[in-house]
Design a protein around this motif. Structure first.
Motif, PDB file in Angstrom:
ATOM      1  N   ASP A   1      40.565  60.069   6.439  1.00  0.00           N
ATOM      2  CA  ASP A   1      40.663  61.502   6.129  1.00  0.00           C
ATOM      3  C   ASP A   1      39.786  61.904   4.941  1.00  0.00           C
ATOM      4  O   ASP A   1      39.190  62.975   4.931  1.00  0.00           O
ATOM      5  N   ASP A   2      39.653  60.991   3.973  1.00  0.00           N
ATOM      6  CA  ASP A   2      38.840  61.270   2.781  1.00  0.00           C
ATOM      7  C   ASP A   2      37.387  61.614   3.150  1.00  0.00           C
ATOM      8  O   ASP A   2      36.713  62.338   2.419  1.00  0.00           O
ATOM      9  N   ASP A   3      36.917  61.043   4.246  1.00  0.00           N
ATOM     10  CA  ASP A   3      35.504  61.190   4.605  1.00  0.00           C
ATOM     11  C   ASP A   3      35.224  62.387   5.510  1.00  0.00           C
ATOM     12  O   ASP A   3      34.067  62.707   5.784  1.00  0.00           O
ATOM     13  N   ILE A   4      36.283  63.035   5.998  1.00  0.00           N
ATOM     14  CA  ILE A   4      36.073  64.105   6.984  1.00  0.00           C
ATOM     15  C   ILE A   4      35.346  65.332   6.397  1.00  0.00           C
ATOM     16  O   ILE A   4      34.379  65.807   6.997  1.00  0.00           O
ATOM     17  N   PRO A   5      35.753  65.846   5.218  1.00  0.00           N
ATOM     18  CA  PRO A   5      35.030  67.027   4.717  1.00  0.00           C
ATOM     19  C   PRO A   5      33.531  66.777   4.553  1.00  0.00           C
ATOM     20  O   PRO A   5      32.704  67.614   4.937  1.00  0.00           O
ATOM     21  N   GLN A   6      33.172  65.597   4.038  1.00  0.00           N
ATOM     22  CA  GLN A   6      31.749  65.300   3.844  1.00  0.00           C
ATOM     23  C   GLN A   6      31.026  65.145   5.188  1.00  0.00           C
ATOM     24  O   GLN A   6      29.910  65.646   5.359  1.00  0.00           O
ATOM     25  N   ALA A   7      31.672  64.475   6.131  1.00  0.00           N
ATOM     26  CA  ALA A   7      31.049  64.293   7.445  1.00  0.00           C
ATOM     27  C   ALA A   7      30.745  65.652   8.077  1.00  0.00           C
ATOM     28  O   ALA A   7      29.695  65.850   8.690  1.00  0.00           O
ATOM     29  N   VAL A   8      31.664  66.600   7.901  1.00  0.00           N
ATOM     30  CA  VAL A   8      31.468  67.936   8.482  1.00  0.00           C
ATOM     31  C   VAL A   8      30.396  68.702   7.692  1.00  0.00           C
ATOM     32  O   VAL A   8      29.536  69.366   8.277  1.00  0.00           O
ATOM     33  N   ALA A   9      30.421  68.581   6.372  1.00  0.00           N
ATOM     34  CA  ALA A   9      29.414  69.281   5.557  1.00  0.00           C
ATOM     35  C   ALA A   9      28.013  68.800   5.922  1.00  0.00           C
ATOM     36  O   ALA A   9      27.070  69.597   5.995  1.00  0.00           O
ATOM     37  N   LEU A  10      27.877  67.502   6.168  1.00  0.00           N
ATOM     38  CA  LEU A  10      26.551  66.940   6.474  1.00  0.00           C
ATOM     39  C   LEU A  10      26.142  67.137   7.923  1.00  0.00           C
ATOM     40  O   LEU A  10      25.016  66.846   8.294  1.00  0.00           O
ATOM     41  N   GLY A  11      27.091  67.572   8.754  1.00  0.00           N
ATOM     42  CA  GLY A  11      26.765  67.767  10.162  1.00  0.00           C
ATOM     43  C   GLY A  11      26.893  66.489  10.987  1.00  0.00           C
ATOM     44  O   GLY A  11      26.501  66.452  12.148  1.00  0.00           O
ATOM     45  N   VAL A  12      27.442  65.432  10.392  1.00  0.00           N
ATOM     46  CA  VAL A  12      27.730  64.213  11.154  1.00  0.00           C
ATOM     47  C   VAL A  12      28.791  64.549  12.207  1.00  0.00           C
ATOM     48  O   VAL A  12      28.771  64.041  13.315  1.00  0.00           O
ATOM     49  N   ALA A  13      29.729  65.420  11.812  1.00  0.00           N
ATOM     50  CA  ALA A  13      30.669  66.010  12.771  1.00  0.00           C
ATOM     51  C   ALA A  13      30.500  67.525  12.673  1.00  0.00           C
ATOM     52  O   ALA A  13      30.106  68.039  11.621  1.00  0.00           O
ATOM     53  N   ASP A  14      30.804  68.238  13.763  1.00  0.00           N
ATOM     54  CA  ASP A  14      30.664  69.703  13.738  1.00  0.00           C
ATOM     55  C   ASP A  14      31.899  70.361  13.140  1.00  0.00           C
ATOM     56  O   ASP A  14      31.806  71.308  12.367  1.00  0.00           O
TER      57      ASP A  14
END
Ligand code: PRT
Ligand code: ZN
Length: 283
Positions: A50-63
């Motif tokens: 869960d800690d990594d989800i905001p960054q993944a979304v900010a970077l576009g790794v996830a939409d």
């Protein structure tokens, strides 16, 4: 194709998967992989901490991603909160040993506070003009005061049981949280369209979870009263019964007021009241 990040393993993972499944986005979670494509919808799931989800979304790794609002605040990433989801409710609170007398926020001046949420805490202390030392630990925050690591803690509280069993008391509720959908700020038109579809379905699922379908027989001269008790989405369905002077009335009602409505309906002479679950509801 919309890539949705959800928590791989933890408190939010089952509810996240269940919500998507009920929204008709089927994935093979039996052999849960890092990335899993839906069989019947243009989406794939990315399983992360869960800690990594905001960054993944900010970077576009996830939409988009499903994560606790507490993590969104703490990670300070450039994402938009697109939707609140209601599950995983909790708060982040300041707690102190229960033997201490709490005198208000000034109590924390000069104290050391253990937390996994230094950014949220730092901002809160600054906004309130409190000078305290923030001691960052990533797990078992609640034992910090007992072992002498800190004077107080700032941590997630749900039932409050963990605080009590560690001899602590909650003195300030700082942030309220629930699971939310966060989105990347630069989604293209295709992805936005898929997200709109997902949002529509999620809302229908959540709407229906709180609703019950009600069927009952009502004497014809009481129909007006019954409609006043359960107004329904537009208006209830009324069908004549074979028995003269009676009608069958169908409606939906929110679960939290269900019993109260049933009692009122019985008082006006409604009979044969049936309560059914609503599978999906589209308003
Ligand atoms: O492995 P990963 O990093 O993905 O997971 P995690 O261990 O960091 O998080 P996880 O799975 O524990 O929690 C995920 C999210 O669930 C949090 O970010 C919150 O948004 C939400 N949530 C809801 C909670 C709780 N309720 C909760 N009670 N997260 C943690 N807790 C902890 C709390 O800190 C306490 O220690 O559970 C304990 C019990 O709480 P009480 O008050 O009910 O006793
Ligand atoms: Zn985590």
């Amino acid at each position: 194709m919309l890539r949705i990040a959800i928590q791989a393993k933890g408190r939010l993972s089952e509810d996240s998967l269940e919500l998507l499944r009920e929204a008709g986005i089927q994935v093979d979670d039996t052999k849960r992989k890092f990335l899993s494509q839906s069989r019947n919808f243009p989406a794939e799931l990315l399983f992360l901490r869960d800690d990594d989800i905001p960054q993944a979304v900010a970077l576009g790794v996830a939409d988009i991603g499903i994560v606790g609002y507490n993590e969104v605040l703490e990670r300070e990433q450039d994402v938009d909160v697109l939707e609140k989801l209601g599950f995983g409710p909790c708060r982040i609170s300041l707690a102190i040993p229960k033997t201490e007398e709490y005198t208000g926020l000034e109590w924390f001046n000069g104290k050391r506070i253990a937390t996994s949420y230094p950014n949220i805490l730092g901002k809160f202390l600054k906004d309130n003009g409190i000078e305290a030392q923030i001691f960052v630990i990533t797990g078992s925050v609640e034992i910090a005061p007992t072992v002498g690591m800190s004077d107080a803690i700032f941590d997630i509280v749900s039932s409050g049981g963990t605080l009590v069993s560690n001899g602590l008391k909650e003195v300030e509720k700082v942030v309220f949280s629930e699971a939310v959908v966060v989105g990347n700020r630069n989604l293209d038109e295709d992805k936005l369209k898929i997200w709109e579809q997902v949002k529509f379905r999620i809302r229908a699922v959540r709407e229906s979870r709180n609703m019950k379908y009600l069927l009952m027989n009502v004497p014809n001269d009481k129909i007006e009263d019954a409609i006043r008790i359960i107004p329904a989405m537009r208006s209830p369905t009324i069908l004549p019964l074979a028995q003269e002077g009676w009608s069958s009335m169908h409606s939906v009602v929110a679960e939290d007021v269900l019993w109260e409505k049933i009692e009122l309906l019985k008082e006006i002479g409604a009979e044969g009241i049936l309560v059914l679950s609503v599978e999906k509801m589209v308003l």
